[in-house]
Design an enzyme around this catalytic site. Structure first.
Site, mmCIF file in Angstrom:
data_model
loop_
_atom_site.group_PDB
_atom_site.id
_atom_site.type_symbol
_atom_site.label_atom_id
_atom_site.label_comp_id
_atom_site.label_asym_id
_atom_site.label_seq_id
_atom_site.Cartn_x
_atom_site.Cartn_y
_atom_site.Cartn_z
ATOM 1 N N PRO A 2 0.717 -1.359 0.021
ATOM 2 C CG PRO A 2 -0.668 -1.647 1.598
ATOM 3 C CD PRO A 2 0.457 -2.065 1.012
ATOM 4 C CD GLU A 3 3.179 2.628 -4.481
ATOM 5 O OE1 GLU A 3 3.250 1.580 -4.821
ATOM 6 O OE2 GLU A 3 2.942 3.832 -4.970
ATOM 7 C CE LYS A 62 5.444 3.474 0.280
ATOM 8 N NZ LYS A 62 6.358 2.438 -0.426
ATOM 9 C CE1 TYR A 108 -2.451 -16.590 7.832
ATOM 10 C CE2 TYR A 108 -4.129 -15.600 6.335
ATOM 11 C CZ TYR A 108 -3.355 -16.708 6.825
ATOM 12 O OH TYR A 108 -3.210 -18.050 5.966
ATOM 13 N NE ARG A 129 5.085 -11.239 2.236
ATOM 14 C CZ ARG A 129 5.896 -10.800 1.552
ATOM 15 N NH1 ARG A 129 5.457 -10.153 0.443
ATOM 16 N NH2 ARG A 129 7.133 -11.059 1.297
ATOM 17 C CG ASN A 195 7.556 -0.238 -8.369
ATOM 18 O OD1 ASN A 195 8.353 0.217 -8.960
ATOM 19 N ND2 ASN A 195 6.978 -1.290 -9.097
#
Length: 371
Positions: A2-3, A62, A108, A129, A195
Site C-alpha cells: 500500500p502506497e 505510508k 491473520y 506476512r 513503485n
C-alpha cells in the site's frame, strides 16, 4: 505494498467509521514481530486502547495513526500486505469475491476493535506476512509527527504541499547522484511514493527512471514537480480506486492484457518496457520518457521485448524485488529475538535501527479493481 493513495483510503474510512466512538472492546494477538520489533506488545496495545475514544486519524506517506482521547496513540505501517478491515465497509482498493475475505473475524488479525453505541463498528488489522508494524507513541496528539518513526521520513506531498515546492524538489534532486526513480522511492526523501506511483509520476513528467537525478534540467524538474503533485493528489482524491483513475495514466495499461508473452502497449501502440531501477521493476514508455542525461545503464533490445504480466491480478515485479526503501520492511528470514516493550509508548529520544529490505515471497495482487 500500500502506497500513499491506498493508505489515504484507510484514513478516510477510519474517520468515517471510528472517529468519535469509544472502544468498548479491544483484542490484540501476540506477535513479537509486528508489535515487538518496534518496542510494543499486544498486551500494551490492549491496555492503551481499551475504553478510550477515537478522536482523530492522520497520515504521513505510508504511515498512518489513530489518535485517542489520551496518550499513547497507535501509529501503524502496513508493510507489504497489511490492511485494516472494517466490517460491512468496502475498505479494500480492489474487489475480491473470495469467501474467506468475508469471514469475521478475518484470518491473520493482529488486533480487533469494537465500538460502543448502536450500530457498533468492528475493525480488524490483518497481515499474513507479518511485515506490518504497530506501535504506541506516547505524546500529545498534535505532536505525533515529531516522534519516531515519522520524524525520520520526508514530507508528504499531499499533507505538506507547502513544503514540497519546486525549490525544495530542485535542492533534493540536485544534491543526489542516484537514478531519479530511486530518489522518489526513498522514504527519507519523500513520504508515500512506492513503485506504481513513482512510475506514474515519471511517465507523466516524461522523465526516464534511470536518469541520474542531478542531471535533470530546470524544465524537467518543473515537469517532475507538477507530475508529483498531480498524481498524488488525484489518486488520493479518488481514494485509490483505480477504476476511476484517468484513462491516459500509465497505470491503466502497465499490467497488460490478452495472451501471455504479448508485449505491453499503450492504446496508441507505444511499447511499455520493464526495467529494474532502485531495486524495483519499473514500467517505462521509451517513446515518451527520453534519456537526456547519464543513466545507470542503457536499455537493451532484449529488455524492450520483455513480456508483461498476463493477468490484472498478478504483480508486475520479480518475486525477489519487494522493498521501496521503507525502514519498516525487514527480511522474513531474519531470526532475531523479540524486542522488549517500552511501557506506554515510544519516546522522542528513542532510536530505531533501520531494517533490511524484504527480499523474498509474494506480494498482494495489484491495485486494479476487477468487476
Amino acid at each position: 505494498m500500500p502506497e500513499l493513495a491506498e493508505v489515504s483510503r484507510i484514513v478516510h474510512f477510519i474517520r468515517q467509521h471510528l472517529v468519535g466512538k469509544t472502544l468498548s472492546r479491544v483484542q490484540a494477538q501476540h506477535d513479537d514481530i509486528v508489535y515487538g520489533k518496534v518496542g510494543t506488545s499486544a498486551d500494551e496495545f490492549e491496555k492503551a486502547m481499551q475504553g478510550k475514544t477515537v478522536v482523530g486519524a492522520g497520515q504521513q506517506g505510508k504511515y498512518f495513526w489513530i489518535t485517542m482521547s489520551s496518550p499513547p496513540h497507535a501509529v501503524m505501517h502496513f508493510g507489504m500486505a497489511g490492511w485494516l478491515k472494517i466490517k460491512d465497509a468496502d475498505t479494500y482498493y480492489y474487489r475480491t469475491d473470495k469467501p474467506q475475505d468475508k469471514e469475521w473475524p478475518p484470518k491473520y488479525w493482529k488486533f480487533l476493535l469494537e465500538t460502543d453505541g448502536n450500530p457498533k463498528t468492528e475493525a480488524a488489522f490483518v497481515d499474513f506476512r507479518r511485515l506490518a508494524r504497530i506501535r504506541l507513541v506516547d505524546c500529545p496528539a498534535d505532536e505525533i509527527r515529531k516522534y519516531t518513526p515519522l520524524k525520520e521520513n520526508g514530507p508528504d506531498p499531499v499533507a505538506d504541499p507547502e513544503l514540497v515546492t519546486e525549490k525544495w524538489l530542485t535542492e533534493l534532486v540536485t544534491r543526489k547522484k542516484a537514478p531519479i526513480k530511486a530518489v522518489l522511492l526513498d522514504q527519507a526523501n519523500i513520504s508515500g511514493i512506492g513503485n506504481w506511483m513513482g512510475d506514474e509520476i515519471l511517465y507523466q513528467g516524461k522523465i526516464h527512471p534511470e536518469q541520474y537525478s542531478n542531471t535533470l534540467n530546470d524544465e524537467q524538474i518543473q515537469d517532475l514537480h507538477k507530475a508529483l503533485h498531480y498524481v498524488c493528489s488525484t489518486s488520493v482524491e479518488l481514494l485509490a480506486d483505480s477504476e476511476k483513475f484517468p484513462e491516459h495514466w500509465l497505470f491503466k495499461h502497465r499490467w497488460g492484457k490478452g495472451k501471455k508473452n504479448q508485449t505491453a502497449k499503450l492504446p496508441n501502440g507505444d511499447k511499455i518496457i520493464f526495467l529494474t531501477v532502485g531495486g524495483r521493476t519499473s514500467a517505462v514508455v521509451p517513446s515518451v520518457q527520453k534519456k537526456t542525461g547519464p543513466i545507470t545503464k542503457d536499455v537493451t533490445e532484449d529488455e524492450t521485448k520483455e513480456s508483461h504480466p498476463s493477468s490484472k491480478r498478478k504483480r508486475e515485479t520479480p518475486l525477489k524485488e519487494e522493498s521501496d526503501s521503507d525502514p519498516e520492511i525487514e527480511k522474513v528470514s531474519k531470526k532475531s529475538g523479540p524486542s522488549k516493550g517500552t511501557g506506554r509508548g515510544v519516546k522522542l529520544e528513542d532510536s530505531e535501527k533501520k531494517a533490511s529490505p524484504e527480499t523474498s515471497g509474494r506480494r498482494r495482487s495489484t491495485r486494479l479493481r476487477t468487476k
